[in-house]
Design a protein around this motif. Structure first.
Motif, mmCIF file in Angstrom:
data_model
loop_
_atom_site.group_PDB
_atom_site.id
_atom_site.type_symbol
_atom_site.label_atom_id
_atom_site.label_comp_id
_atom_site.label_asym_id
_atom_site.label_seq_id
_atom_site.Cartn_x
_atom_site.Cartn_y
_atom_site.Cartn_z
ATOM 1 N N ILE A 271 9.146 -5.006 9.638
ATOM 2 C CA ILE A 271 8.179 -4.310 10.489
ATOM 3 C C ILE A 271 8.085 -2.841 10.066
ATOM 4 N N ILE A 272 9.246 -2.240 9.764
ATOM 5 C CA ILE A 272 9.238 -0.843 9.330
ATOM 6 C C ILE A 272 8.438 -0.685 8.032
ATOM 7 N N VAL A 273 8.658 -1.605 7.082
ATOM 8 C CA VAL A 273 7.904 -1.523 5.827
ATOM 9 C C VAL A 273 6.409 -1.661 6.091
ATOM 10 N N LEU A 274 6.050 -2.604 6.968
ATOM 11 C CA LEU A 274 4.633 -2.800 7.265
ATOM 12 C C LEU A 274 4.018 -1.547 7.876
ATOM 13 N N LEU A 275 4.835 -0.805 8.634
ATOM 14 C CA LEU A 275 4.311 0.398 9.266
ATOM 15 C C LEU A 275 4.139 1.511 8.255
ATOM 16 N N LEU A 276 5.144 1.678 7.403
ATOM 17 C CA LEU A 276 5.137 2.832 6.516
ATOM 18 C C LEU A 276 4.285 2.594 5.281
ATOM 19 N N ARG A 277 4.425 1.400 4.727
ATOM 20 C CA ARG A 277 3.705 1.137 3.494
ATOM 21 C C ARG A 277 3.375 -0.347 3.443
ATOM 22 N N PRO A 278 2.304 -0.733 4.141
ATOM 23 C CA PRO A 278 1.995 -2.150 4.293
ATOM 24 C C PRO A 278 1.805 -2.864 2.963
ATOM 25 N N ALA A 279 1.461 -2.124 1.920
ATOM 26 C CA ALA A 279 1.269 -2.785 0.632
ATOM 27 C C ALA A 279 2.609 -3.150 0.005
ATOM 28 N N GLY A 280 3.710 -2.757 0.661
ATOM 29 C CA GLY A 280 5.018 -3.065 0.101
ATOM 30 C C GLY A 280 5.426 -2.014 -0.904
ATOM 31 N N LEU A 281 6.618 -2.207 -1.445
ATOM 32 C CA LEU A 281 7.152 -1.177 -2.330
ATOM 33 C C LEU A 281 6.425 -1.155 -3.669
ATOM 34 N N PHE A 282 5.957 -2.341 -4.110
ATOM 35 C CA PHE A 282 5.343 -2.405 -5.438
ATOM 36 C C PHE A 282 3.923 -2.951 -5.396
ATOM 37 N N GLY A 283 3.418 -3.223 -4.201
ATOM 38 C CA GLY A 283 2.100 -3.849 -4.101
ATOM 39 C C GLY A 283 0.988 -2.870 -4.426
ATOM 40 N N THR A 284 -0.166 -3.424 -4.749
ATOM 41 C CA THR A 284 -1.324 -2.577 -4.966
ATOM 42 C C THR A 284 -1.893 -2.220 -3.598
ATOM 43 N N ARG A 285 -2.173 -0.965 -3.387
ATOM 44 C CA ARG A 285 -2.663 -0.589 -2.067
ATOM 45 C C ARG A 285 -4.120 -0.971 -1.904
ATOM 46 N N GLY A 286 -4.505 -1.170 -0.665
ATOM 47 C CA GLY A 286 -5.920 -1.397 -0.407
ATOM 48 C C GLY A 286 -6.218 -2.803 0.090
#
Lengths: 293, 340
Positions: A271-286
């Protein structure tokens, strides 16, 4: 139990989570489908390995040679029967079709073999080796080794073979890929089959380590989702790194906070990851949020 | 007014049916469960069918209602109604918080986030033993009376649940063509376009999520009073969340009567399988669900209602717009590579 010991055993079990997550991610990256039945594929393989061991005394590590091809075929079948008709039908339909498959496999198994926990004990179950000053179960170390080899083999397959490149091309742009003569349908078939084969490998490797029961797939797929989101949907390296990280989070929190809440820990991490950086640590944003100003 | 007629008829059936079967507790239980699931799926449908946010953690909210009732009945007062109200408020508040955090997420991300939230809720219920009784659960003392939501006759429960289900379907039908309903469908089909036209996307989604959670909590509370027992496996599992969603999906998402029709098709089946197969039914009826889901989605991706609507249009093509818009196309996103 010192921290080093926890980290090492976390990394070892994490590699198996990575394998499960890589399969999930492969299907998502190429077909854009979140396969909720992925955990059940792992579960079926675990039962296959279990029965091979019960009936013919086949070692779980050797059973990989049987479960992986069987998984490959099962994956192909799943694509043809369940996924092909719903490609391009929208997210709802895809979620529910794979959820339906998951319910069918899980409860079908529950009906056939009942919900009791089964375990496999081999001659080397209690053997340990010492690495980095920590004591590690030989089984886990061997499973880790096989998982790493399979992950590397998959990476090499995706990057250095014609079919693998075609899979990556399709993930990037199905339309462009098909203009270049790639049969997108065949690539989808191959992708799901490969993903299921990897799930089957993970299943066989887990047999000596965790109890086998029909609901185990649900637990594993949840871990898989956590790993996938953590690493980034569609990211190969992210799934590998995420798996190791979740493995460590699991062992460390299990030891310091308690077995009962270790699951809660990685869901909270998710849940914390989804809040801070929903694309994940290595995912492409957007791809992950509604960009509404 | 003409829109209301089928729902008034359904409401009459909901009252008449249990009374006609008064002396068959088995069928009355089935009707009560049918109403419960239809209402729960109806509340889920408000969120998923109308704003496009597919939650797979809805059982957490009905679970919150169930636990509030059990706690109110055993620890606070002996008054379950207070528990129901408490559960409704609590569920709406939690939904608002969870919604604030997660509603900006698209399709699969939102679904996974709701699973994670529901799992945390379920692990809490299992491990916070002082309050929830852990795996043993809580028994509610049976003290009949409306204030305790406890009734002597199973027919009363059947009527209450069926009326709830009809009421939710009617409310959904009333909302769908309204301004708000239009806004919601705009959000579902194209949030960016909706926002650019001045629709308050986040606020509306939050409101719907809170209302949906509140209804689910009320249903959970009523059902806890009916059964007289609350435990984590009976109220807060992923399987339950999935069942809520699949009933609506089989009936027809985004159509007011969809969840009701899904429940009418599925819950009696569950009872029949249970009667036919005895002990191991638990597994098998869900396997049949799964099979049904795969088959229905293969041939009718929009569910039963959509299938019926299209069949009707084929017989009588009218100038009226279709009752149910097609499911939205997947959001097109920038292509990503499978990177190493």
């Amino acid at each position: 139990m010192p921290l080093a010991q926890l980290v090492v055993s976390g990394v070892l079990i994490g590699a198996l989570y990575s394998l499960i997550a890589v399969g999930l991610n492969l299907v998502f990256g190429v077909l854009r489908v979140v396969n909720f039945a992925h955990g059940e594929l792992v579960m079926l393989s675990m039962f296959a390995a279990y029965f091979l061991h019960q009936w013919w005394n086949i070692d779980p590590f050797l059973s990989v040679l049987i479960t992986a091809p069987a998984g490959f075929l099962l994956g192909a079948l799943v694509y043809v029967v369940v996924l092909r008709p719903i490609m391009g039908k929208g997210f709802f339909v895809q979620v529910f079709a794979t959820l339906g498959l998951s319910l069918l496999l899980l409860n079908g198994m529950l009906y056939l073999v009942s919900g009791t926990y089964r375990t496999v004990t081999t001659s080397y179950t209690d053997n340990t080796v010492r690495i980095f000053g920590t004591v590690v179960s030989t089984t886990r170390l061997a499973a880790f080794g096989v998982a790493v080899v399979v992950a590397l083999a998959l990476w090499a397959y995706l990057h250095h073979t014609t079919w693998g490149r075609a899979i990556r091309a399709t993930a990037q742009d199905p339309a462009a890929a098909s203009t270049l003569g790639i049969s997108v349908d065949r690539i989808y078939l191959l992708t799901v089959a490969v993903s299921a084969a990897i799930a089957a490998v993970a299943g066989s490797l887990l047999v000596p380590i965790i109890p086998i029961y029909p609901g185990v797939g649900e637990q594993l797929v949840l871990v898989g989702f956590v790993v996938v989101v953590l690493g980034g949907l569609g990211s190969f390296g992210g799934a590998l790194a995420g798996g190791l990280l979740i493995g460590v989070i699991e062992t460390v929190s299990g030891y310091f906070i308690g077995e009962a809440v270790k699951q809660a820990c990685y869901f909270i991490a998710l849940i914390i990851v989804l809040l801070l950086r929903p694309a994940g640590l290595f995912g492409t944003r957007g791809a992950e949020e509604f960009r509404v100003a | 007014m003409r829109r209301a007629i089928p729902y008034l008829a359904a409401a009459l059936v909901a009252i008449a049916l249990p009374l006609a079967l008064t002396n068959e507790p088995y069928w009355l239980d089935m009707l009560a469960l049918l109403g419960f699931w239809a209402a729960l799926a109806g509340s889920w449908n408000l969120l998923a069918g109308y704003t496009g946010q597919v939650s797979l953690g809805h059982a957490a909210f009905s679970g919150i209602g169930a636990y509030s009732t059990a706690l109110a009945a055993t620890k606070l007062t002996s008054n379950a109604l207070v528990g129901l109200l408490l559960g409704v408020v609590l569920a709406a508040a939690i939904a608002a918080i969870v919604g604030l955090l997660t509603l900006r997420l698209r399709g699969p991300y939102f679904s996974i986030a709701t699973i994670a939230f529901a799992q945390v809720a379920s692990i809490t219920a299992l491990n916070w033993k002082d309050v929830t009784g852990g795996a043993e659960g809580i028994f509610l003392p049976f003290e009949p009376g409306p204030a305790n939501l406890m009734f002597e006759s199973p027919a009363t429960y059947a009527i209450i649940f069926l009326l709830c289900a009809v009421l939710i379907a009617a409310a959904t039908a009333w909302m769908a063509p309204s301004r708000t309903g239009l806004f919601l469908r705009a959000i579902r089909d194209d949030p960016v376009a909706a926002a650019s036209l001045g629709v308050r996307v986040t606020a509306l989604k939050l409101a719907v999520f809170a209302v949906s959670a509140a209804i689910a909590a009320a249903m959970g509370a009523l059902n806890a009073a009916r059964i007289g027992y609350v435990d984590p496996t009976g109220t807060m599992t992923l399987q339950l969340s999935i069942q809520v969603a699949l009933i609506a999906a089989i009936g027809g998402m985004g159509s007011p009567a969809g969840p009701l029709i899904g429940a009418i098709g599925i819950i009696p089946l569950q009872f029949l399988l249970r009667a036919e197969l005895g002990g191991r039914f638990g597994a098998l009826y869900l396997a049949v669900y799964g099979l049904l889901l795969v088959i229905v989605l293969r041939y009718a991706p929009g569910g039963v209602v959509d299938l019926a609507t299209r069949a009707y249009r084929r017989i009588r093509p009218g100038p009226t717009p279709p009752a149910m818009p097609p499911p939205p196309a997947p959001a097109t996103t920038a292509p990503e590579e499978v990177r190493s």
